[in-house]
Design an enzyme around this catalytic site. Structure first.
Site, PDB file in Angstrom:
ATOM      1  N   ILE A   1     -32.866 -81.063  42.577  1.00  0.00           N
ATOM      2  CA  ILE A   1     -31.881 -81.315  43.754  1.00  0.00           C
ATOM      3  C   ILE A   1     -32.109 -80.587  44.646  1.00  0.00           C
ATOM      4  O   ILE A   1     -32.426 -79.376  44.675  1.00  0.00           O
ATOM      5  CB  ILE A   1     -30.376 -81.236  43.120  1.00  0.00           C
ATOM      6  CG1 ILE A   1     -29.793 -79.957  42.719  1.00  0.00           C
ATOM      7  CG2 ILE A   1     -30.108 -82.449  42.188  1.00  0.00           C
ATOM      8  CD1 ILE A   1     -28.636 -79.615  42.597  1.00  0.00           C
ATOM      9  N   SER A   2     -31.967 -80.964  46.005  1.00  0.00           N
ATOM     10  CA  SER A   2     -31.759 -80.296  47.111  1.00  0.00           C
ATOM     11  C   SER A   2     -30.432 -79.340  47.162  1.00  0.00           C
ATOM     12  O   SER A   2     -29.590 -79.763  46.726  1.00  0.00           O
ATOM     13  CB  SER A   2     -32.253 -80.635  48.420  1.00  0.00           C
ATOM     14  OG  SER A   2     -31.383 -81.642  48.668  1.00  0.00           O
ATOM     15  N   THR A   3     -30.326 -78.311  48.003  1.00  0.00           N
ATOM     16  CA  THR A   3     -29.161 -77.438  48.224  1.00  0.00           C
ATOM     17  C   THR A   3     -28.109 -78.312  48.382  1.00  0.00           C
ATOM     18  O   THR A   3     -26.870 -78.153  48.172  1.00  0.00           O
ATOM     19  CB  THR A   3     -29.278 -76.434  48.976  1.00  0.00           C
ATOM     20  OG1 THR A   3     -30.089 -76.546  50.188  1.00  0.00           O
ATOM     21  CG2 THR A   3     -30.180 -75.279  48.156  1.00  0.00           C
TER      22      THR A   3
END
Length: 150
Positions: free
Chosen positions: A15-17
């Protein structure tokens, strides 16, 4: 050290932040029967993904890697193909839930080999475009050739 008895099913999520799909990916991986799930929080372009590296260290012949979606595993088509090649060489299976790819079937192995060929073609095109135009080569149009090459 105890031998690796039964095959394991490892899930990998990235996942991205600012991405809220962690639970969506994990739920899907759990439903797919994953014994253990590794999650990296990183942008797609970031090269260092410690959880992916950890999972790769644990993988043994007969194991399966499951991802929610192909783009969660590979940063690029080439990176994805390299990982697939690693899995194949080490006798492991791969499954992508969203794209319905499962390399334990001959048809899906063929599909992935086509992806690999496309990635190689893309690399060749990039190499061709970035090669210096020296050694007497001129623009194809100036030579009366169009860029229609088969």
């Amino acid at each position: 050290m105890v031998g690796h008895m039964a095959s394991m099913i490892y899930g990998y999520a990235r996942i991205s932040t600012n991405d809220q799909t962690t639970s969506l990916q994990k739920d899907a991986l759990e439903k797919a029967g994953c014994d253990r799930i590794f999650t990296d929080v990183a942008s797609g372009a970031k090269a260092h993904r410690p959880e992916l590296d950890h999972m790769l260290d644990l993988l043994r012949e007969g194991d399966m890697v499951v991802v929610w979606k192909l783009d969660r595993l590979g940063r690029s088509m080439q990176n994805l193909v390299d990982l697939m090649t690693t899995f194949d060489e080490r006798g492991m299976q791969f499954r992508s839930l969203t794209e319905s790819i499962d390399t334990s079937t001959p048809g899906d192995t063929l599909v992935f080999n086509i992806f690999g060929s496309l990635a190689q073609f893309e690399r060749d095109l990039i190499r061709e475009r970035t090669r210096p135009r020296t050694r007497g080569r001129s623009c194809p149009r100036a030579e009366g050739r169009m860029t229609r090459q088969t």
